[in-house]
Design an enzyme around this catalytic site. Structure first.
Site, PDB file in Angstrom:
ATOM      1  N   LYS A   1       0.760  -1.362  -0.280  1.00  0.00           N
ATOM      2  CA  LYS A   1       0.331   0.331   0.113  1.00  0.00           C
ATOM      3  C   LYS A   1       1.105   0.929  -0.373  1.00  0.00           C
ATOM      4  O   LYS A   1       0.106   2.234  -0.526  1.00  0.00           O
ATOM      5  CB  LYS A   1      -1.091   0.296   0.827  1.00  0.00           C
ATOM      6  CG  LYS A   1      -2.006   1.192   1.949  1.00  0.00           C
ATOM      7  CD  LYS A   1      -3.164   1.329   2.386  1.00  0.00           C
ATOM      8  CE  LYS A   1      -3.517   2.180   2.635  1.00  0.00           C
ATOM      9  NZ  LYS A   1      -4.001   2.028   3.971  1.00  0.00           N
ATOM     10  N   ARG A   2       1.888   1.039   0.865  1.00  0.00           N
ATOM     11  CA  ARG A   2       2.622   2.618   1.183  1.00  0.00           C
ATOM     12  C   ARG A   2       4.129   2.771  -0.767  1.00  0.00           C
ATOM     13  O   ARG A   2       3.776   3.426  -1.392  1.00  0.00           O
ATOM     14  CB  ARG A   2       3.594   2.366   1.931  1.00  0.00           C
ATOM     15  CG  ARG A   2       4.875   3.680   2.447  1.00  0.00           C
ATOM     16  CD  ARG A   2       5.638   3.139   3.639  1.00  0.00           C
ATOM     17  NE  ARG A   2       6.346   1.372   3.735  1.00  0.00           N
ATOM     18  CZ  ARG A   2       7.297   2.067   3.503  1.00  0.00           C
ATOM     19  NH1 ARG A   2       7.204   2.772   2.481  1.00  0.00           N
ATOM     20  NH2 ARG A   2       8.068   0.291   3.401  1.00  0.00           N
TER      21      ARG A   2
END
Length: 554
Positions: A298-299
């Site tokens: 996600k990052r």
């Protein structure tokens, strides 16, 4: 604790709970479905972030249910309010609606649709408390009064002893607290959580067949996990087991990262006396990072978010088609044999699912998307681009929608037949693909064939307008270009030129390129016959004249 003390403790902790598990069972009778029908669910948390893994699992859920004449439902797991965001449920429903995954029942923006709700876990507290009370009555659950500080200290000691982390065995300090001690703690106002009395001892093992991973052998759960938090809200472990039972879920599809919790869930199903669903643990989505693979993050990876594909303009069908190639190993072969069949015609099976990480490749997605877009009717392409551009490219939207017939004709170029053109992978590429069709976007070009003299280029540009007739068919149109080239000293065929290059100024392809650059501003474009026909003689002639003027003004 004795059976009598367990009964007393249950009444002490849950004085307001009068319902029984049997009464709950009566409220959620078995579903009336054909034999072999599967019941699956999508059960996300309303965090506002919908990712590729959600869709990966949801496609599996939807196919298993609808191929078998079963039910696919939406349940919102909102017990963790710290993670919930405003509008999170609306985001979930919008995303799955956009991706064409129809829920037969479940949570809706307005409320619920279906007979097995509520479909939001925070509205089901009375159900969880009924089963929690029953577990206490049977000596399978107990209150734990450990503070956060005490749990942190316990973890430090476990680390020092190199013991497994968790609340189990000798570390389960409140497991055997007496009824009198519990009463005193409650009288003193101490907060507590309700814990499950695990059945494992760290040695026992059990076997279970996963529909993707195959036969699994794992240790029986020995962790006294939390069932109800101090505010009475259930944990995921407890709530989903009860919900899947009462909603008669037959197949639980989830990522393989949940395998570590499987012993807990098996232990809970058995303690509650529930029939277990079949588990389908899907492979994690991976990507290449240099020479190695890693899990999509996600990052780090914007492509993990489903909104990324919406903003880029990937058609829904393209994303689903590509994910299907990752989900079933025989899908690509089937698609080659059935290029125009609906995705729903493919017989999805868990037997063909990958047991290891599925490698997600953006380039491969682009290729799949080009193929799917190439097979769409021009009218549908227009509708999808118009819808996408309304939100993400207002300038393009205004140009396309002022004359839908004109725009549709552009998208019709090269469409149909055995080898349709594959120019577009995402809607965000459309503007660059068709910019020269609109005077507002058209940029004149000058990349004429380098071997041609300025005089030869001018001759082609000056003489062609008198030859162009919009009523010509493609053969007549090309014959006129060929004859013009021959009259100016160009070979009628490329092969003829290559055999004797010194005898010609170039070949007919060079003549066509001069016209292409002048009319479109580029060296690569869709078929020039169609381009000129759509632009119309007036604009074609004007662009040729403008090109002549630019050359002469150098």
């Amino acid at each position: 604790m004795s059976e009598k003390d367990n009964l007393a403790l249950a009444e002490l902790l849950f004085p307001d709970v009068t319902a029984t598990p049997e009464e709950m069972e009566a409220l959620y009778p078995p579903r009336d479905l054909p034999e072999g029908a599967k019941v699956t669910r999508m059960a996300p948390s309303p965090t506002g972030f919908m990712h590729l893994g959600n869709l990966f699992g949801a496609i599996t859920d939807e196919r298993l249910a609808h191929q078998s004449g079963g039910v696919f439902y939406l349940r919102i797991e909102d017990t963790d309010q710290k993670r919930a965001v405003e509008g999170g449920v609306e985001t979930i429903i919008r995303v799955f609606d956009e991706f064409g995954l129809p829920f037969d029942e479940g949570a809706t923006i307005e409320g619920d649709n279906g007979a097995y709700g509520p479909y939001r876990q925070r509205q089901r507290a009375h159900i969880y408390h009924t089963y929690a009370k029953d577990l206490v009555r049977r000596g399978l659950a107990y209150p734990c009064f450990c503070t956060e500080e005490e749990l942190a200290d316990m973890r430090q000691k476990q680390e020092a002893e190199k013991a497994n982390f968790g609340y189990y065995g000798k570390w389960a300090v409140h497991r055997d607290t007496t009824l009198d001690e519990i009463k005193k703690n409650l009288a003193d106002g101490k907060e507590y959580v309700l814990r499950f009395r695990a059945s494992g001892d760290g040695i026992q093992r059990f076997k279970l067949k996963d529909l993707v991973k195959g036969e699994l052998e794992m240790p029986v759960n020995d962790q006294d996990v939390v069932l109800l938090k101090s505010d009475g809200i259930p944990t995921y472990h407890f709530a989903h087991v009860i919900d899947d039972h009462l909603m008669h879920t037959t197949h639980v599809v989830r990522g393989e990262e949940w395998l570590a919790t499987l012993p807990i869930h098996v232990d809970l199903f058995r303690a509650l006396g529930f029939k277990m669903p079949k588990y389908v643990h899907t492979a994690q989505l991976m990507k290449m990072d240099g020479a190695s693979k890693r899990k999509l993050s996600k990052r780090k990876d914007p492509e993990l978010a489903l909104d990324f594909y919406r903003a880029q303009g990937y058609p829904v069908i393209s994303v689903k088609e590509y994910l299907m190639t990752l989900l079933n190993s025989n899908f690509e072969e089937w698609r080659l044999a059935n290029p125009t069949a609906k995705l729903e015609d493919f017989k999805f099976t868990t037997n063909k699912m990958s047991t290891s990480g599925a490698l997600f490749d953006m380039d491969k997605l682009g290729d799949v998307s080009k193929n799917t877009i190439a097979l769409l009717p021009a009218g549908e392409v227009y509708e999808q681009v118009a819808q996408w551009s309304k939100e993400f490219d207002p300038e393009l939207h205004a140009l396309l929608t002022r004359d839908p017939a004109y725009a549709t004709a552009i998208f019709q170029i090269g469409r149909g037949g055995k080898k349709p053109r594959k120019d577009i992978a995402v809607w965000s590429e459309v503007k660059a693909y068709l910019d020269f069709f609109f005077d507002e976007l058209y940029t004149p070009g000058s990349a004429y064939p380098s071997q041609l003299s300025e005089a030869d280029i001018l001759s082609i540009l000056e003489q062609y307008p008198a030859l162009y007739d919009e009523s010509d068919d493609q053969n007549a149109w090309f014959e006129k270009i060929t004859n013009l080239g021959v009259s100016l000293g160009f070979a009628a065929k490329t092969k003829e030129y290559k055999q004797n290059p010194d005898a010609f100024k170039g070949h007919v392809g060079d003549v066509s390129m001069v016209l292409r650059v002048a009319v479109t501003g580029r060296t690569n474009s869709p078929d020039m016959y169609d381009v000129m026909r759509i632009l119309g003689k007036e604009r074609v002639t004007q662009r040729l004249q403008d090109a002549i003027s630019r050359i002469k003004q150098k």
